[in-house]
Design an enzyme around this catalytic site. Structure first.
Site, PDB file in Angstrom:
ATOM      1  N   LYS A 184     -35.900 -34.647 -29.172  1.00 11.55           N
ATOM      2  CA  LYS A 184     -36.890 -33.569 -29.269  1.00 11.55           C
ATOM      3  C   LYS A 184     -36.225 -32.209 -29.052  1.00 11.55           C
ATOM      4  O   LYS A 184     -36.442 -31.279 -29.821  1.00 11.55           O
ATOM      5  CB  LYS A 184     -37.993 -33.815 -28.228  1.00 11.55           C
ATOM      6  CG  LYS A 184     -39.147 -32.840 -28.288  1.00 11.55           C
ATOM      7  CD  LYS A 184     -40.433 -33.469 -27.807  1.00 11.55           C
ATOM      8  CE  LYS A 184     -40.543 -33.527 -26.296  1.00 11.55           C
ATOM      9  NZ  LYS A 184     -40.777 -32.202 -25.680  1.00 11.55           N
ATOM     10  N   SER A 185     -35.403 -32.103 -28.026  1.00 10.58           N
ATOM     11  CA  SER A 185     -34.767 -30.811 -27.724  1.00 10.58           C
ATOM     12  C   SER A 185     -33.899 -30.347 -28.895  1.00 10.58           C
ATOM     13  O   SER A 185     -33.912 -29.175 -29.275  1.00 10.58           O
ATOM     14  CB  SER A 185     -33.884 -30.943 -26.478  1.00 10.58           C
ATOM     15  OG  SER A 185     -34.668 -31.232 -25.354  1.00 10.58           O
ATOM     16  N   ASP A 216     -37.064 -35.462 -17.425  1.00 10.00           N
ATOM     17  CA  ASP A 216     -38.164 -36.053 -18.204  1.00 10.00           C
ATOM     18  C   ASP A 216     -38.278 -37.565 -18.004  1.00 10.00           C
ATOM     19  O   ASP A 216     -39.263 -38.181 -18.420  1.00 10.00           O
ATOM     20  CB  ASP A 216     -37.974 -35.758 -19.698  1.00 10.00           C
ATOM     21  CG  ASP A 216     -38.164 -34.278 -20.001  1.00 10.00           C
ATOM     22  OD1 ASP A 216     -38.823 -33.580 -19.205  1.00 10.00           O
ATOM     23  OD2 ASP A 216     -37.656 -33.819 -21.048  1.00 10.00           O
ATOM     24  N   ARG A 241     -46.724 -34.148 -13.035  1.00 15.60           N
ATOM     25  CA  ARG A 241     -46.239 -35.530 -13.180  1.00 15.60           C
ATOM     26  C   ARG A 241     -46.042 -36.230 -11.828  1.00 15.60           C
ATOM     27  O   ARG A 241     -46.011 -37.455 -11.794  1.00 15.60           O
ATOM     28  CB  ARG A 241     -44.948 -35.561 -14.017  1.00 15.60           C
ATOM     29  CG  ARG A 241     -45.231 -35.281 -15.479  1.00 15.60           C
ATOM     30  CD  ARG A 241     -43.995 -35.315 -16.356  1.00 15.60           C
ATOM     31  NE  ARG A 241     -44.384 -35.199 -17.768  1.00 15.60           N
ATOM     32  CZ  ARG A 241     -43.552 -34.879 -18.746  1.00 15.60           C
ATOM     33  NH1 ARG A 241     -42.285 -34.651 -18.484  1.00 15.60           N
ATOM     34  NH2 ARG A 241     -43.994 -34.801 -19.991  1.00 15.60           N
ATOM     35  N   ARG A 243     -45.503 -38.605 -21.787  1.00 15.06           N
ATOM     36  CA  ARG A 243     -44.547 -39.416 -21.007  1.00 15.06           C
ATOM     37  C   ARG A 243     -45.252 -40.239 -19.923  1.00 15.06           C
ATOM     38  O   ARG A 243     -44.779 -41.306 -19.551  1.00 15.06           O
ATOM     39  CB  ARG A 243     -43.455 -38.534 -20.404  1.00 15.06           C
ATOM     40  CG  ARG A 243     -42.616 -37.842 -21.489  1.00 15.06           C
ATOM     41  CD  ARG A 243     -41.259 -37.414 -21.012  1.00 15.06           C
ATOM     42  NE  ARG A 243     -40.722 -36.386 -21.876  1.00 15.06           N
ATOM     43  CZ  ARG A 243     -40.140 -36.605 -23.056  1.00 15.06           C
ATOM     44  NH1 ARG A 243     -40.024 -37.830 -23.529  1.00 15.06           N
ATOM     45  NH2 ARG A 243     -39.684 -35.606 -23.783  1.00 15.06           N
TER      46      ARG A 243
HETATM   47  C1  S3P Z   1     -36.251 -29.020 -22.533  1.00 13.77           C
HETATM   48  C2  S3P Z   1     -35.959 -28.735 -21.228  1.00 13.77           C
HETATM   49  C3  S3P Z   1     -36.653 -29.342 -20.085  1.00 13.77           C
HETATM   50  C4  S3P Z   1     -37.408 -30.599 -20.480  1.00 13.77           C
HETATM   51  C5  S3P Z   1     -38.169 -30.425 -21.754  1.00 13.77           C
HETATM   52  C6  S3P Z   1     -37.252 -30.035 -22.888  1.00 13.77           C
HETATM   53  C7  S3P Z   1     -35.515 -28.317 -23.599  1.00 13.77           C
HETATM   54  O1  S3P Z   1     -37.593 -28.416 -19.582  1.00 13.77           O
HETATM   55  O2  S3P Z   1     -38.278 -31.002 -19.446  1.00 13.77           O
HETATM   56  O3  S3P Z   1     -38.846 -31.621 -22.092  1.00 13.77           O
HETATM   57  O4  S3P Z   1     -35.581 -28.758 -24.770  1.00 13.77           O
HETATM   58  O5  S3P Z   1     -34.865 -27.311 -23.300  1.00 13.77           O
HETATM   59  P1  S3P Z   1     -37.152 -27.271 -18.524  1.00 13.77           P
HETATM   60  O6  S3P Z   1     -36.005 -26.573 -19.098  1.00 13.77           O
HETATM   61  O7  S3P Z   1     -38.320 -26.354 -18.382  1.00 13.77           O
HETATM   62  O8  S3P Z   1     -36.845 -28.021 -17.257  1.00 13.77           O
END
Ligand code: S3P
Length: 423
Positions: free
Chosen positions: A19-20, A310, A341, A383
């Site tokens: 996803k990221s 996550d 969560r 999740r």
């Molecule tokens: C993400 C960073 C994380 C993660 C999110 C995706 C990203 O959040 O929890 O699901 O793609 O940069 P945070 O950076 O706010 O911790």
């Protein structure tokens, strides 16, 4: 959705794209000069929100069966959208997008769903303002956010939380700033933005916890192969570990070291996970095989937290089946995700008969007693829904997952894939 306790999970699967990385591929592809072909893109609702926002700013993005094709408009080619940009449930879209929008010569408003409107945005408003951005938010902390044209300059910013979304928003604004932008992290968070910047020709240096970006003339489009999401693989790693007799392989999983805390902790708990077929591409990738094994409780806290943030809900499920006590600490950030969560998992685990206690920054789980199958609430959080489905696989009696369709945020085929393994 009904979950029945199941026999061994067996087989070989792939999980959807990370996803990221999918979000970042569309964003940087849109800002690049040239065409970007993205394979392995996650067709989840969050990433589709990102596509939608960039289409509204005049970027031509074609979605076909096998790939997403982004016709880059260049760093200065985005157009003013005719309406507010809607980011749905996606924190990554909201925060990273604002970094980009801070540098645009037009006024634009960003808003999302009810969950997004509760998530803290003050953390991006503050550094973006320091860079010269003109940005307003409800109570200076919440969506809707409105950004006005302004001139940006580089800053050195010490992040108050280890957040890749915050780091990335600042670095993306840095593309449009005069001078260098430096971010100092309390502990390293996922570095997908930095890696993709480098692949596109942007000068970014990482030295320990300090990341420095020099504003580029332009970004050169490159094709991007998105690996499978380790955060989605995590559900099967835990499922395979807790359902007796299981042995399953998840192929083509991204194992960027800033994301593999789940592997370290599960192994610490006694899980049997092997890595094969390792390839070091722009992002490292391998196949993961998990076999059932008896788990034991562990302590999870400190610098590992951003590397598994996550995965904590599903690790809480592993802890419920593990012999002894698991302590999760330093995880306050979990309270400001798609749902709270910590509260969600503590409440649902307790309802299933697990001995669990909420703490200020995490939870304590005393595992080893078989949980009961019940009708679970998901708090409209993808999740949480998938974690509780995994809990149900080895519980005593059937479980129900209310509004299970919420999994479409990050993993539309989750239940079908689980069934294909015998779940
Ligand atoms: C993400 C960073 C994380 C993660 C999110 C995706 C990203 O959040 O929890 O699901 O793609 O940069 P945070 O950076 O706010 O911790």
């Amino acid at each position: 959705m009904q979950i029945h306790p199941c026999g061994p999970l067996r087989g070989s699967i792939t999980v959807p794209g990370d996803k990221s990385i999918s979000h970042r591929a569309v964003m940087l592809g849109a800002l690049a000069s040239g065409t970007t072909h993205i394979t392995g893109f996650l067709m989840g609702e969050d990433c589709l929100s990102t596509i939608d926002c960039f289409r509204k700013m005049g970027v031509d993005i074609e979605v076909t069966d096998g790939e997403v094709v982004v016709e880059g408009v260049g760093l200065h080619g985005l157009c003013a959208p005719e309406e507010a940009l809607y980011t749905g449930n996606s924190g990554t879209t909201t925060r990273l997008l604002c970094g980009i929008l801070a540098g645009q010569p037009f006024t634009v408003t960003v808003n999302g769903d009810a969950s997004i409107q509760k998530r803290p945005m003050g953390r991006i408003i503050k550094p973006l303002r320091e860079m010269g951005a003109s940005i307003e938010g409800k109570n200076d902390n919440f969506c809707p956010l409105t950004l006005y044209p302004s001139e940006l300059h580089g800053i050195e910013y010490r992040l108050p939380v280890a957040s890749a979304q915050l780091k990335s928003a600042i670095l993306l604004a840095g593309l449009y700033a005069e001078g260098q932008t430096t971010v100092v992290e309390p502990t390293p968070s996922r570095d997908h933005t930095e890696r993709m910047f480098r692949a596109l020709g942007v000068e970014v240096e990482t030295e320990g916890n300090v990341i420095t970006l020099d504003p580029p003339e332009d970004l050169h489009a490159v094709d991007i192969a998105v690996p499978g999401d380790i955060s989605s693989a995590a559900f099967f790693l835990v499922a395979g570990s807790i359902v007796p007799g299981s042995e399953l392989t998840i192929r083509n999983v991204g194992v960027n070291p800033t994301r593999t805390g789940i592997l370290d902790v599960l192994r610490d708990m006694g899980a049997d996970i092997t890595e094969t077929n390792f390839r070091d591409e722009a992002e490292p990738v391998c196949d993961l095989t998990v076999r059932y094994s008896k788990l034991r409780g562990v302590e999870i806290g400190g610098a590992i937290i951003p590397r598994l943030i996550d995965e904590l809900p599903v690790l809480a499920v592993a802890a419920a089946y593990a012999e002894g006590e698991t302590v999760i600490r330093d995880a306050q950030e979990l309270k400001v995700k798609e749902s709270n969560r910590i509260a969600a998992m503590v409440t649902e685990l307790a309802r299933a008969g697990v001995d669990v206690e909420e703490t200020e920054d995490g939870m304590v789980i005393r595992g080893g007693r078989q949980p009961r199958g019940i009708s679970f609430q998901t708090y409209k959080d993808h999740r949480i829904a998938m974690s509780l489905a995994v809990l149900g696989l080895a519980a005593h009696g059937d479980s129900r997952i209310a509004d299970h369709e919420v999994v479409a945020i990050s993993y539309p085929d989750f239940f079908r894939t689980l069934e294909s393994l015998g779940g």
